[in-house]
Write a protein that holds these residues in place. Structure first.
Motif, mmCIF file in Angstrom:
data_model
loop_
_atom_site.group_PDB
_atom_site.id
_atom_site.type_symbol
_atom_site.label_atom_id
_atom_site.label_comp_id
_atom_site.label_asym_id
_atom_site.label_seq_id
_atom_site.Cartn_x
_atom_site.Cartn_y
_atom_site.Cartn_z
ATOM 1 N N TYR A 32 -74.437 -161.055 16.764
ATOM 2 C CA TYR A 32 -74.647 -162.470 17.447
ATOM 3 C C TYR A 32 -74.029 -163.589 16.508
ATOM 4 O O TYR A 32 -73.831 -164.673 16.792
ATOM 5 C CB TYR A 32 -75.927 -162.763 17.677
ATOM 6 C CG TYR A 32 -76.945 -162.795 16.249
ATOM 7 C CD1 TYR A 32 -76.999 -163.731 15.321
ATOM 8 C CD2 TYR A 32 -77.794 -161.584 16.203
ATOM 9 C CE1 TYR A 32 -77.707 -163.374 14.281
ATOM 10 C CE2 TYR A 32 -78.529 -161.558 15.066
ATOM 11 C CZ TYR A 32 -78.371 -162.177 14.010
ATOM 12 O OH TYR A 32 -79.039 -162.071 12.781
ATOM 13 N N GLY A 73 -72.132 -167.275 6.037
ATOM 14 C CA GLY A 73 -72.146 -166.149 5.340
ATOM 15 C C GLY A 73 -73.341 -165.739 4.570
ATOM 16 O O GLY A 73 -74.427 -166.438 4.995
ATOM 17 N N SER A 122 -83.620 -163.419 7.500
ATOM 18 C CA SER A 122 -83.103 -163.096 8.743
ATOM 19 C C SER A 122 -83.308 -161.737 8.859
ATOM 20 O O SER A 122 -83.068 -160.809 7.941
ATOM 21 C CB SER A 122 -81.619 -163.437 8.987
ATOM 22 O OG SER A 122 -81.400 -164.597 8.768
ATOM 23 N N ASN A 160 -86.524 -165.387 10.050
ATOM 24 C CA ASN A 160 -85.561 -165.548 11.199
ATOM 25 C C ASN A 160 -85.261 -164.460 12.255
ATOM 26 O O ASN A 160 -84.794 -163.602 11.765
ATOM 27 C CB ASN A 160 -84.446 -166.370 10.913
ATOM 28 C CG ASN A 160 -84.831 -167.775 10.281
ATOM 29 O OD1 ASN A 160 -85.810 -168.146 10.068
ATOM 30 N ND2 ASN A 160 -83.567 -168.231 9.578
ATOM 31 N N MET A 192 -77.864 -168.711 20.306
ATOM 32 C CA MET A 192 -76.966 -169.506 20.799
ATOM 33 C C MET A 192 -75.692 -169.127 20.822
ATOM 34 O O MET A 192 -75.066 -168.198 20.158
ATOM 35 C CB MET A 192 -77.081 -170.768 19.443
ATOM 36 C CG MET A 192 -78.496 -171.174 19.211
ATOM 37 S SD MET A 192 -78.431 -172.641 17.965
ATOM 38 C CE MET A 192 -78.517 -171.548 16.525
HETATM 39 N N1 SAM Z 1 -76.668 -164.609 5.921
HETATM 40 C C1 SAM Z 1 -77.778 -165.355 6.050
HETATM 41 C C2 SAM Z 1 -78.881 -164.891 6.932
HETATM 42 O O1 SAM Z 1 -78.416 -164.429 7.957
HETATM 43 O O2 SAM Z 1 -79.993 -165.357 6.948
HETATM 44 C C3 SAM Z 1 -77.386 -167.039 6.246
HETATM 45 C C4 SAM Z 1 -76.346 -167.487 7.070
HETATM 46 S S1 SAM Z 1 -76.726 -167.053 8.874
HETATM 47 C C5 SAM Z 1 -75.373 -167.671 9.640
HETATM 48 C C6 SAM Z 1 -78.006 -168.197 9.137
HETATM 49 C C7 SAM Z 1 -79.086 -167.952 10.007
HETATM 50 O O3 SAM Z 1 -78.340 -168.272 11.467
HETATM 51 C C8 SAM Z 1 -79.660 -166.869 10.287
HETATM 52 O O4 SAM Z 1 -80.991 -166.752 10.278
HETATM 53 C C9 SAM Z 1 -78.958 -166.243 11.701
HETATM 54 O O5 SAM Z 1 -79.968 -165.390 12.246
HETATM 55 C C10 SAM Z 1 -78.787 -167.200 12.236
HETATM 56 N N2 SAM Z 1 -77.922 -167.166 13.441
HETATM 57 C C11 SAM Z 1 -76.703 -166.687 13.340
HETATM 58 N N3 SAM Z 1 -75.921 -166.493 14.660
HETATM 59 C C12 SAM Z 1 -76.932 -167.237 15.612
HETATM 60 C C13 SAM Z 1 -76.552 -167.291 16.805
HETATM 61 N N4 SAM Z 1 -75.867 -167.064 17.615
HETATM 62 N N5 SAM Z 1 -77.804 -167.984 17.535
HETATM 63 C C14 SAM Z 1 -78.976 -168.223 16.714
HETATM 64 N N6 SAM Z 1 -79.071 -168.030 15.559
HETATM 65 C C15 SAM Z 1 -77.864 -167.625 14.700
#
Ligand code: SAM
Ligand code: SF4
Length: 334
Positions: A32, A73, A122, A160, A192
């Protein structure tokens, strides 16, 4: 303009929460978040160095930022992550981090020294095969062990979970069950739309559906609505007598833009005034030229839209032509 007004947008919203993505790299490939084919990585000379991250962060703190979250990242894969965390820990802010948890065991002392108390991890499934499927890698046990390690070491842990219909929505009750004896918060996040993440509305598990599912297991009278803190993106709950709590982050069905206090800095030094905005302001060239970045910060904030980067109705928000113009989440920093 007075410097203390620089972080205010044209709707009077004050921005005192900066989210800094310190890398575009990641040791997972969550479906995602990251397109199957990967993303084109920014060449290193165009990425912020540790000193530049710290300098920009200090500027924001002088302007009134009170909270900084490190993200990516995967922030902990950056070679100088420790140096960045320790330097930011010296600022008068609440420092936090969102991580996939894989490398956490190398960082607990660093977190403590830097004053990090709460860590968001996460984890989208409690079932090994499903976790491996969604992350396209094999780190299930490591993440589980590191969650327990953080709890033992006295950190506040938030999990998360991005919910995807037909995939992990069947685990909502299992995640809630974790909060019975462990003082953790589980946060269900609505899926999202971003560039290349195969979003479509049929995969969305809405705020209302999460609550309906929980009500099949727990009596309404035992589901307590907690008081949300100011600017909270999550609606907070707990099950009566459980040690932990749960929350729902409903950016899709129930946006919280009117109280938004967040601004984002990407790893290549671009300011994004909204997760969903596809306009960005480059800070790095100006910083490297030794000029003030304050006018750029002002320009970026004063152009902030009232709602979700200007996608103010569901049709626009769910339109692939529009959301594909934004970056992939991995290159924004969630
Ligand atoms: N790598 C770390 C992690 O996964 O926690 C930090 C970066 S990640 C982009 C930050 C948060 O964005 C994570 O909790 C992830 O689940 C959430 N995330 C990424 N893509 C998403 C999406 N399409 N919709 C909702 N949350 C999203
Ligand atoms: Fe990596 Fe985090 Fe994105 Fe997963 S959600 S691919 S761990 S940045």
């Amino acid at each position: 303009m007075e410097n203390d007004k620089l972080l205010e947008d044209s709707f009077g919203r004050k921005h005192d929460y900066l989210r800094i993505s310190i890398t575009e790299h990641c040791n997972l490939r969550c479906t995602y978040c990251m397109p199957e084919e990967g993303i084109t990585l920014t060449p290193k000379p165009h990425l912020m160095t540790a000193d530049e991250i710290i300098a920009i962060a200090k500027t924001f703190v002088e302007l009134g930022v009170k909270k900084i979250r490190l993200t990516g990242g995967e922030p902990l894969v950056r070679k100088d992550a420790r140096e960045i965390i320790l330097a930011l820990g010296k600022l008068a802010i609440n420092l936090t981090i969102t991580t996939n948890g894989i490398l956490v065991h190398h960082f607990t002392e660093t977190f403590k020294t830097a004053g990090i108390r709460t860590i968001n991890i996460s984890i989208d499934s409690l079932v090994k095969d499903k976790f491996n499927t969604i992350t396209r890698r094999h780190y299930f046990e490591t993440v589980q062990q590191n969650i327990d390690l953080l709890l033992r070491e006295g950190f506040r842990v938030k999990l998360n979970i991005v919910l995807i219909k037909g995939f992990n929505d069947v685990e909502i009750i299992d995640f809630i069950a974790l909060t019975q004896h462990k003082n953790i918060q589980v946060r269900f996040i609505e899926f999202m739309p971003f560039n290349g993440n195969q979003w479509d509305k049929s995969k969305l598990v809405s705020y209302a559906e999460v609550l309906e599912t929980i009500q099949t297991q727990y009596k309404i009278s035992s589901i307590e609505r907690l008081i949300d803190s100011a600017n909270d993106t999550a609606k907070n709950f707990k099950i009566k007598d459980f040690k932990g709590s749960f929350a729902i982050v409903s950016s899709v069905t129930n946006p919280f833009c009117s109280t938004c206090n967040r601004i984002r800095l990407t790893a290549d030094g671009k300011l994004k005034n909204c997760l969903f905005s596809n306009t960005e302001t480059a800070l790095l060239e100006t910083l490297r030229a030794g000029e003030s970045i304050l006018p750029l910060i002002h320009q970026n904030l004063s152009s902030k839209n009232a709602v979700r980067g200007g996608m103010d109705d569901d049709l626009k928000f769910q339109n692939p032509t529009l959301f594909s113009q934004n970056r992939s989440m991995i290159a924004i920093g969630g």
